[in-house]
Design a protein around this motif. Structure first.
Motif, short mmCIF file in Angstrom:
data_model
loop_
_atom_site.label_atom_id
_atom_site.label_comp_id
_atom_site.label_asym_id
_atom_site.label_seq_id
_atom_site.Cartn_x
_atom_site.Cartn_y
_atom_site.Cartn_z
N LEU A 101 -2.85 -5.65 2.45
CA LEU A 101 -2.27 -4.09 2.60
C LEU A 101 -0.96 -3.83 2.72
CD1 LEU A 101 -5.43 -2.75 4.34
CD2 LEU A 101 -5.02 -2.56 2.15
N LYS A 102 -0.22 -4.74 3.48
CA LYS A 102 0.98 -4.68 3.98
C LYS A 102 1.81 -4.95 2.66
CE LYS A 102 4.90 -6.45 6.93
NZ LYS A 102 5.69 -6.54 5.48
N MET A 103 1.52 -6.11 2.07
CA MET A 103 2.21 -6.16 0.77
C MET A 103 2.20 -5.18 -0.30
SD MET A 103 1.61 -9.71 -1.66
CE MET A 103 -0.02 -9.11 -2.06
N VAL A 104 0.99 -4.66 -0.45
CA VAL A 104 0.87 -3.61 -1.45
C VAL A 104 1.84 -2.28 -0.78
CG1 VAL A 104 -0.83 -1.65 -2.31
CG2 VAL A 104 -1.50 -4.03 -2.20
N SER A 105 1.54 -2.04 0.27
CA SER A 105 2.63 -0.70 0.86
C SER A 105 4.04 -1.18 0.51
CB SER A 105 2.31 -0.64 2.25
OG SER A 105 1.02 -0.33 2.60
N ASP A 106 4.47 -2.46 0.70
CA ASP A 106 5.84 -2.68 0.49
C ASP A 106 6.24 -2.48 -0.97
OD1 ASP A 106 6.06 -3.45 3.18
OD2 ASP A 106 5.78 -5.32 2.95
N HIS A 107 5.23 -2.78 -1.89
CA HIS A 107 5.54 -2.62 -3.19
C HIS A 107 5.39 -1.21 -4.00
CE1 HIS A 107 5.91 -7.11 -2.65
NE2 HIS A 107 6.61 -7.08 -3.73
N ILE A 108 4.87 -0.38 -3.17
CA ILE A 108 4.70 0.89 -3.90
C ILE A 108 6.13 1.80 -3.89
CG2 ILE A 108 3.63 3.20 -3.54
CD1 ILE A 108 1.11 1.96 -2.32
N PRO A 109 6.34 1.86 -5.14
CA PRO A 109 7.77 2.38 -5.33
C PRO A 109 7.84 3.93 -5.05
CG PRO A 109 6.67 2.24 -7.53
CD PRO A 109 5.72 1.72 -6.29
N GLU A 110 9.13 4.36 -4.64
CA GLU A 110 9.36 5.68 -4.57
C GLU A 110 9.01 6.23 -5.75
OE1 GLU A 110 13.32 6.85 -3.19
OE2 GLU A 110 13.46 5.05 -1.62
N GLY A 111 8.58 7.56 -5.41
CA GLY A 111 8.02 8.31 -6.68
C GLY A 111 6.32 8.36 -6.70
N MET A 112 5.97 7.61 -5.89
CA MET A 112 4.52 7.34 -5.65
C MET A 112 4.05 7.63 -4.54
SD MET A 112 3.60 4.16 -8.03
CE MET A 112 1.76 3.92 -7.39
N ASP A 113 2.77 8.33 -4.04
CA ASP A 113 2.46 8.68 -2.66
C ASP A 113 1.66 7.41 -2.04
OD1 ASP A 113 1.29 9.88 -0.57
OD2 ASP A 113 0.38 11.45 -1.62
N GLN A 114 2.70 6.99 -1.19
CA GLN A 114 2.24 5.60 -0.64
C GLN A 114 1.08 5.91 0.22
OE1 GLN A 114 4.01 3.34 2.76
NE2 GLN A 114 5.03 2.49 1.01
N ASP A 115 1.09 6.95 1.09
CA ASP A 115 -0.16 6.97 1.88
C ASP A 115 -1.47 7.36 1.25
OD1 ASP A 115 1.45 7.02 4.26
OD2 ASP A 115 1.76 9.23 4.55
N ASN A 116 -1.51 8.25 0.11
CA ASN A 116 -2.63 8.38 -0.75
C ASN A 116 -2.99 6.97 -1.45
OD1 ASN A 116 -4.28 10.86 -0.56
ND2 ASN A 116 -2.54 11.91 -1.07
N ALA A 117 -2.19 6.34 -1.84
CA ALA A 117 -2.55 5.14 -2.53
C ALA A 117 -2.98 4.16 -1.71
CB ALA A 117 -1.28 4.51 -3.00
N LYS A 118 -2.53 4.05 -0.51
CA LYS A 118 -3.34 3.26 0.67
C LYS A 118 -4.58 3.64 0.94
CE LYS A 118 -2.00 0.68 4.87
NZ LYS A 118 -0.96 0.49 5.86
N ARG A 119 -4.79 4.94 1.11
CA ARG A 119 -5.98 5.56 1.66
C ARG A 119 -6.94 5.33 0.62
NH1 ARG A 119 -8.80 9.59 0.09
NH2 ARG A 119 -7.22 10.42 -1.28
N LYS A 120 -6.73 5.43 -0.68
CA LYS A 120 -7.75 5.20 -1.86
C LYS A 120 -8.06 4.06 -2.13
CE LYS A 120 -5.30 7.66 -4.95
NZ LYS A 120 -4.97 8.37 -6.33
#
Length: 779
Positions: free
Chosen positions: A155-174
């Motif tokens: 999950l940390k790795m995914v969060s670190d690679h979600i680029p700007e322009g995407m909703d990081q919180d919602n992506a992680k929540r889903k």
């Protein structure tokens, strides 16, 4: 791409499209029959009934409007509403996510069991739900700690690679929601008589499968919907995905044209590993079903994604069939992962999907419209005045509700109550989010042909307050918590940077006699480095954030802590001890000068530390003496720890011996950074005991991470060669326990440290973020 495979995939989609078409026309026939609204009005009257009076009288407006998690749960407990609230919420999950029927005695028993367990949990604690520490304790109980640690790393790795322009919180929540969904299915399928080993094995696999499937949301769905990739890059990426889904094996990486190559390389690798994991873990029969649903989901998403809102010629089938397919296949995918093939449940899941999709699309209407996305709602909003043939999606939404209640669930009263409560809750939430004016503006378009029914709905929305659902409360709380923690972490990092920069200006030691002083020069060489300054930063925050001491008056304490720490590193690096050649990204002091100078410089810095402490003249003399006495004692204890370390080289230490050495060598220095400002502040003894416990466990967690970085870290990041511990034949947590068990030990100490903070004031919360840094740092 193999043409045969592509044809087979297209046939699968065409077959699914026929099923979607049959469902869509069944809904149209329901609308044409004019039964929808009169029948639902009767259902709403039954929903109102006698319970409504108590519902209206017991629901305070303030509690309903303010859905802050803890206060809302407290209100539910206080008013005796928690049981009915949870029953409604869990029943809905069994309907929507598990495809169950509420008229089954077995299902009702299962729901009651879950409600009782959840009620017990919620009334036991008033804190944030499902905190990291609690989840790790659960993982320990289920014997899947290693799986939990693996997931946290992922999950940390995914969060670190979600680029700007995407909703990081919602992506992680889903992603977390999908994992929870797969786990929920697995729990439901497991028999009570299952052995603990088999249970752990199945939970481990469910978590990994959930993660592997859940990756598709941030790295396929969200990424293709965002504006991160160029149009050309989206086409390249889509082709990679299509090839993978049709060939049922990961497509080979080809040359990438575009600026986001590094991102897509990572995504391709991670999705590839996830795809392969699923492929290897599921049976041939399940595999066919799973990959059929994958292609249906992907193809329907692609069809929708390629539509342009400026095209006025889409038919109703072109608008709705892909929506039916993507909404149903997203849920059927989860069911296929665990190999369940109950046709009746699959059918209910298929019919239910559209309800959720139409509800979600209504919520996202303005956002979708602004981005030019084609959904039934955006298209109807754009063309309802020009085309009389368009199906009103809001009318279809209620037709789906009618169909579910009276065709799928055979007019079961409990089911009708749950589904209608959910619908009213969704409209209330949207009205609150949009505001009165904007909501009615929308309804002038979407409810214009259902005025009588909509007025009934509005009355219920204004009267009934307890139509809330626990999953929505959790969703909101999760997003709020993520937002709050991100803000707090940013504040913590900025504050740390400020303290660090200010301290760096003050650390340099001046010459006493204006002459060349090799020791002073050597000391400044060691001090002038890219150091974290962790101990003085912690001391500063303890002093100012918790105990409101003046920042200027404690500067001598902060300097003394860094002088003592730097001295300990100089001694530690000597040839007679660890014989390190690089420290903080540059040659160690004995390499830059010589061993004799290094030894004298270490002693010099220790004495400078005491000199600084003696200048704390704005504090009570007795308090300062207590501080110096404590400081001297801790320095002596650190020397003992280093001696134990040297004696242990070549020996295999036990875990208790390793913990003791770690505490003496490293933990004491961290404890001093916490306790010394508390001594100055004359903090209560109870708080000192809590913070000693925190320091002990946090210090060991920090050291375990250091040991892990020595075998897993990157030299260019950590600023020193890796493998030093092995070269020196030193006992470390990794050498004694192995990597997996060392990580478990780190998380155990992390949890112990976090739990010790429960008795501290909220102003100590920065220490929680410090712990997160300890276990997640890369250097």
């Amino acid at each position: 791409m193999n043409n045969t495979q592509l044809k087979n995939s297209n046939k699968v989609y065409q077959k699914a499209e026929i099923q979607a078409r049959v469902y869509f026309h069944a809904l149209l026939n329901v609308i044409k029959s004019r039964k929808v609204f009169p029948t639902l009005e009767k259902n709403l009257e039954e929903l109102v009934g006698k319970p409504l009076i108590s519902r209206i009288l017991t629901a305070p407006a303030k509690s309903v409007k303010n859905k802050e998690y803890s206060s809302y749960i407290h209100w539910l407990v206080k008013t005796g509403s928690l049981t009915s609230y949870l029953d409604r919420s869990i029943s809905y999950i069994y309907l929507r996510d598990l495809g169950k029927s509420l008229d089954s005695d077995e299902t009702r028993d299962r729901i009651n069991h879950v409600v009782k367990d959840l009620e017990k949990y919620l009334t036991k604690t008033n804190k944030e739900p499902f905190r990291l520490v609690e989840l790790y304790r659960w993982a320990q109980k289920e014997q899947i700690e290693a799986t939990f640690i693996w997931l946290m790393d992922k999950l940390k790795m995914v969060s670190d690679h979600i680029p700007e322009g995407m909703d990081q919180d919602n992506a992680k929540r889903k992603l977390i929601k999908i994992i929870a969904g797969v786990l929920l299915h697995e729990f439901e399928e497991m028999e009570e008589s299952i052995s603990s080993n088999e249970r752990a094995k199945r939970l481990d696999e469910a978590i990994r499968l959930g993660y592997c499937y859940g990756l598709t949301y941030p790295f396929i769905d969200d990424l293709l919907d965002a504006d991160v990739l160029t149009d050309h890059e989206k086409k390249q990426y889509s082709q990679l995905l299509r090839t993978t889904f049709t060939q049922r094996e990961v497509a080979e990486w080809e040359e990438w044209a575009g600026e986001n190559e590094e991102l897509i390389r990572f995504v391709h690798q991670e999705l590839g590993e996830a795809f392969s994991f699923i492929n290897e873990r599921i049976s041939k029969e399940v595999k066919e079903k799973f990959f059929d649903q994958v292609f249906i989901f992907y193809q329907s998403q692609e069809i929708d994604r390629e539509k342009n809102l400026s095209d006025p010629n889409f038919t109703n089938e072109e608008l709705y069939l892909p929506v039916i397919l993507k909404s149903s296949s997203s849920r059927l995918l989860v069911r296929s992962l665990i190999g369940n093939s109950d046709i009746e449940i699959d059918n209910r899941t298929f019919y239910y999907g559209l309800y959720n999709q139409l509800s979600d699309d209504f919520t996202d209407l303005f956002q979708d419209y602004e981005s030019g996305a084609v959904t039934p709602y955006t298209y109807y909003l754009a063309y309802h005045n020009d085309r009389n043939d368009l199906i009103n999606p809001f009318e279809l939404y209620w037709a789906v509700i009618y169909y579910l209640i009276h065709h799928v669930y055979q007019s079961d009263k409990k089911t009708a109550q749950i589904i209608l409560n959910r619908a009213i809750n969704g409209l209330k939430r949207n009205k609150e989010r949009l505001g009165e004016g904007k909501y009615h503006q929308l309804m002038n378009v979407f409810a214009r042909n259902m005025d009588s029914f909509h007025q009934s709905i509005l009355q219920l929305m204004n009267k009934i307050n307890d139509v809330d659902f626990f999953d929505k409360l959790l969703r909101d709380n999760m997003l709020n918590t993520m937002k709050k923690e991100r803000k707090e972490k940013k504040t913590f990092l900025n504050h740390s940077k400020t303290i660090r920069n200010e301290l760096n200006k003050r650390l340099r030691i001046g010459r006493s006699y204006g002459l060349d002083e090799p020791i002073t020069e050597a000391a400044n060489y060691s001090l002038a480095s890219d150091a974290k300054r962790l101990r003085p930063i912690v001391a500063s925050m303890i002093a100012t954030d918790i105990y409101q001491l003046d920042q200027v008056t404690i500067i001598p304490l902060l300097k003394s802590l860094e002088y003592m720490h730097t001295a300990s590193l100089i001694f530690d690096d000597l040839p007679s001890q660890d014989n390190a050649s690089i420290r903080r990204g540059k040659p160690t002091l004995h390499e830059a000068y010589n061993s004799a100078t290094a030894e004298l410089t270490g002693l010099f810095l220790t004495q400078k530390a005491y000199e600084e402490q003696a200048t704390l003249d704005q504090f009570d003399t007795k308090t300062v003496l207590e501080l110096i006495q404590y400081s001297a004692k801790m320095t002596a204890e650190m020397c003992k720890g280093q001696a134990i370390d040297l004696e242990s080289k070549g020996k295999k230490l036990t875990l208790p011996e390793l913990n003791q050495m770690c505490y003496f060598k490293t933990g004491i220095g961290f404890e001093a950074a916490i306790m010394m400002p508390m001594i100055l502040a004359q903090a209560p003894d109870k708080e000192k005991e809590l913070m000693k416990k925190y320091a002990y466990h946090a210090g060991i967690a920090f050291q375990i991470k250091d040991d892990l970085l020595d075998v897993e870290g990157k030299k260019d990041i950590i600023g020193k060669p890796i493998g030093n511990d092995e070269d020196n034949d030193s006992s470390t947590f990794v050498s004694v326990l192995g990597k997996t068990e060392a990580k478990k030990a780190m998380w155990e100490h992390y949890c112990e440290a976090q739990e010790s903070l429960n008795g501290m004031p909220e102003s100590a919360n920065f220490l929680r973020h410090l712990l997160d840094y300890f276990i997640n740092r890369e250097k």
